[in-house]
Design a protein around this motif. Sequence first.
Motif, mmCIF file in Angstrom:
data_model
loop_
_atom_site.group_PDB
_atom_site.id
_atom_site.type_symbol
_atom_site.label_atom_id
_atom_site.label_comp_id
_atom_site.label_asym_id
_atom_site.label_seq_id
_atom_site.Cartn_x
_atom_site.Cartn_y
_atom_site.Cartn_z
ATOM 1 N N GLN A 69 0.646 -1.435 -0.453
ATOM 2 C CA GLN A 69 0.142 0.436 -0.476
ATOM 3 C C GLN A 69 0.799 0.630 0.353
ATOM 4 O O GLN A 69 0.754 2.122 -0.606
ATOM 5 C CB GLN A 69 -0.811 -0.093 1.055
ATOM 6 C CG GLN A 69 -2.639 -0.839 0.963
ATOM 7 C CD GLN A 69 -3.415 -0.661 0.155
ATOM 8 O OE1 GLN A 69 -3.727 0.670 -0.600
ATOM 9 N NE2 GLN A 69 -3.377 -1.891 -1.105
ATOM 10 N N ARG A 70 1.800 1.134 0.999
ATOM 11 C CA ARG A 70 2.686 2.497 0.344
ATOM 12 C C ARG A 70 3.429 2.856 -1.063
ATOM 13 O O ARG A 70 3.124 3.746 -1.462
ATOM 14 C CB ARG A 70 4.201 1.966 1.793
ATOM 15 C CG ARG A 70 4.648 3.143 2.003
ATOM 16 C CD ARG A 70 6.205 2.998 2.478
ATOM 17 N NE ARG A 70 5.458 3.232 4.149
ATOM 18 C CZ ARG A 70 5.151 3.768 5.122
ATOM 19 N NH1 ARG A 70 4.879 5.081 4.539
ATOM 20 N NH2 ARG A 70 4.663 3.516 5.875
ATOM 21 N N GLN A 87 -7.136 5.728 3.957
ATOM 22 C CA GLN A 87 -7.465 5.016 5.023
ATOM 23 C C GLN A 87 -6.076 5.030 5.722
ATOM 24 O O GLN A 87 -5.303 4.382 5.226
ATOM 25 C CB GLN A 87 -8.336 3.910 5.422
ATOM 26 C CG GLN A 87 -8.207 3.539 6.602
ATOM 27 C CD GLN A 87 -9.340 2.290 6.517
ATOM 28 O OE1 GLN A 87 -10.660 2.210 6.749
ATOM 29 N NE2 GLN A 87 -8.762 0.233 6.390
ATOM 30 N N ILE A 88 -6.065 5.859 7.087
ATOM 31 C CA ILE A 88 -4.148 5.688 7.521
ATOM 32 C C ILE A 88 -4.660 5.275 8.824
ATOM 33 O O ILE A 88 -5.658 4.914 9.665
ATOM 34 C CB ILE A 88 -3.517 7.110 7.963
ATOM 35 C CG1 ILE A 88 -3.599 7.678 6.539
ATOM 36 C CG2 ILE A 88 -2.332 6.785 8.571
ATOM 37 C CD1 ILE A 88 -3.678 9.392 6.913
ATOM 38 N N THR A 89 -3.097 4.002 9.085
ATOM 39 C CA THR A 89 -3.348 2.810 10.360
ATOM 40 C C THR A 89 -2.138 3.402 10.878
ATOM 41 O O THR A 89 -0.842 3.510 9.756
ATOM 42 C CB THR A 89 -2.578 1.646 10.395
ATOM 43 O OG1 THR A 89 -4.481 0.988 9.801
ATOM 44 C CG2 THR A 89 -2.988 0.825 11.901
ATOM 45 N N LEU A 94 -1.295 9.012 18.268
ATOM 46 C CA LEU A 94 -1.068 10.216 17.671
ATOM 47 C C LEU A 94 -1.407 11.322 18.522
ATOM 48 O O LEU A 94 -2.409 11.044 18.581
ATOM 49 C CB LEU A 94 -0.636 10.448 15.689
ATOM 50 C CG LEU A 94 0.529 10.434 15.057
ATOM 51 C CD1 LEU A 94 0.983 9.330 16.141
ATOM 52 C CD2 LEU A 94 0.305 11.224 13.315
ATOM 53 N N SER A 95 -0.819 12.021 18.925
ATOM 54 C CA SER A 95 -1.639 13.140 19.682
ATOM 55 C C SER A 95 -2.384 13.681 18.956
ATOM 56 O O SER A 95 -2.566 14.121 17.564
ATOM 57 C CB SER A 95 -1.345 13.797 20.433
ATOM 58 O OG SER A 95 0.026 14.890 19.550
ATOM 59 N N ILE A 96 -3.760 14.798 18.856
ATOM 60 C CA ILE A 96 -4.531 15.299 18.344
ATOM 61 C C ILE A 96 -3.852 16.864 17.517
ATOM 62 O O ILE A 96 -3.821 16.971 16.761
ATOM 63 C CB ILE A 96 -5.170 15.941 19.154
ATOM 64 C CG1 ILE A 96 -6.789 14.925 19.589
ATOM 65 C CG2 ILE A 96 -6.239 17.142 18.545
ATOM 66 C CD1 ILE A 96 -7.344 14.556 18.779
ATOM 67 N N GLU A 177 7.366 7.662 8.724
ATOM 68 C CA GLU A 177 7.272 6.360 9.255
ATOM 69 C C GLU A 177 6.300 7.038 10.429
ATOM 70 O O GLU A 177 6.185 4.889 10.502
ATOM 71 C CB GLU A 177 9.148 6.288 9.968
ATOM 72 C CG GLU A 177 9.693 7.302 8.315
ATOM 73 C CD GLU A 177 11.087 6.727 9.393
ATOM 74 O OE1 GLU A 177 11.749 7.301 10.266
ATOM 75 O OE2 GLU A 177 12.368 6.960 8.095
ATOM 76 N N ARG A 178 5.406 7.771 10.831
ATOM 77 C CA ARG A 178 5.013 6.735 11.339
ATOM 78 C C ARG A 178 3.951 6.640 10.991
ATOM 79 O O ARG A 178 2.784 6.243 11.707
ATOM 80 C CB ARG A 178 3.872 8.834 12.584
ATOM 81 C CG ARG A 178 5.593 9.799 13.073
ATOM 82 C CD ARG A 178 5.275 10.893 13.674
ATOM 83 N NE ARG A 178 4.572 11.436 12.959
ATOM 84 C CZ ARG A 178 3.802 12.898 12.309
ATOM 85 N NH1 ARG A 178 3.938 13.348 12.825
ATOM 86 N NH2 ARG A 178 3.955 13.770 11.423
ATOM 87 N N ILE A 179 3.320 7.234 9.799
ATOM 88 C CA ILE A 179 2.032 5.668 9.278
ATOM 89 C C ILE A 179 2.639 4.557 8.629
ATOM 90 O O ILE A 179 3.725 3.797 8.077
ATOM 91 C CB ILE A 179 1.470 6.435 7.647
ATOM 92 C CG1 ILE A 179 1.034 8.014 8.811
ATOM 93 C CG2 ILE A 179 1.012 6.209 7.500
ATOM 94 C CD1 ILE A 179 0.773 9.541 7.522
ATOM 95 N N TYR A 180 2.394 3.527 9.202
ATOM 96 C CA TYR A 180 1.930 2.250 9.020
ATOM 97 C C TYR A 180 1.534 1.640 7.727
ATOM 98 O O TYR A 180 2.478 0.898 7.072
ATOM 99 C CB TYR A 180 1.394 1.355 9.830
ATOM 100 C CG TYR A 180 1.378 -0.648 9.755
ATOM 101 C CD1 TYR A 180 3.114 -0.626 8.980
ATOM 102 C CD2 TYR A 180 0.404 -1.075 10.089
ATOM 103 C CE1 TYR A 180 2.957 -2.670 9.674
ATOM 104 C CE2 TYR A 180 0.659 -2.489 9.898
ATOM 105 C CZ TYR A 180 2.313 -3.008 9.294
ATOM 106 O OH TYR A 180 1.966 -4.414 9.255
#
Length: 219
Positions: A69-70, A87-89, A94-96, A177-180
Amino acid sequence: MITKRLLIAITLIASLISITVLTTAHANNLASSDQPEYAVEQRPNGHLRIRVQVNLADRVERDHYASRQRAEAMALARSGVGSVPVQITFVRPLSIAEMQLLAQRTGLVAELVIFEARDANQGQHTVAVGGNGGDLVDLDSLSPDLEVRSLRLVGVTAMRGTVPASASGLGQLASDERIYIPDVTPYQLAVEVAARYGLSVDKVQVSVPTPHWYLSAER
């Protein structure tokens, strides 16, 4: 006494019962025989719902899906087709504030935001809320429910929305990198299935699973 919430639930159940399953097929537009299968369902109004079937509980299959998907998102970011559903996982909650900054940088518009929450015994819970424009979510509306259930929000684990298919939009999400999983299957399958059945894209709804629960449980 039938409350508004109960009436909505009854209507939803009736709608689900009336769905007719048309077929199950591979996502051929993604050009790989190892793509997950999906079921095509027709609603009474003629609209289609696509349910993607992938075993995200399995780490190997999950990582393979995330990697693919990346790559798909990076390719789509170069297409310039305009705003696309995504759709992001996230790898971690993550904070607001982090989410708001990410949205500002990429043009991401949230439609649904999923939080990880914990109870007094550190039990894991999921809290979902609709998007709220630039602020992403209205936390004030969540507070009463959280208090009743004695839950503490940990952070955002997944979200669904739209983002420009550009280097500064989807491209940034795909390289963060924070997005799987920057999942663009909702866009790709909607286009393919709409063409196959002779429908407009807005009449095709694609539901994709997210492994946010498994990631939270494994941390």
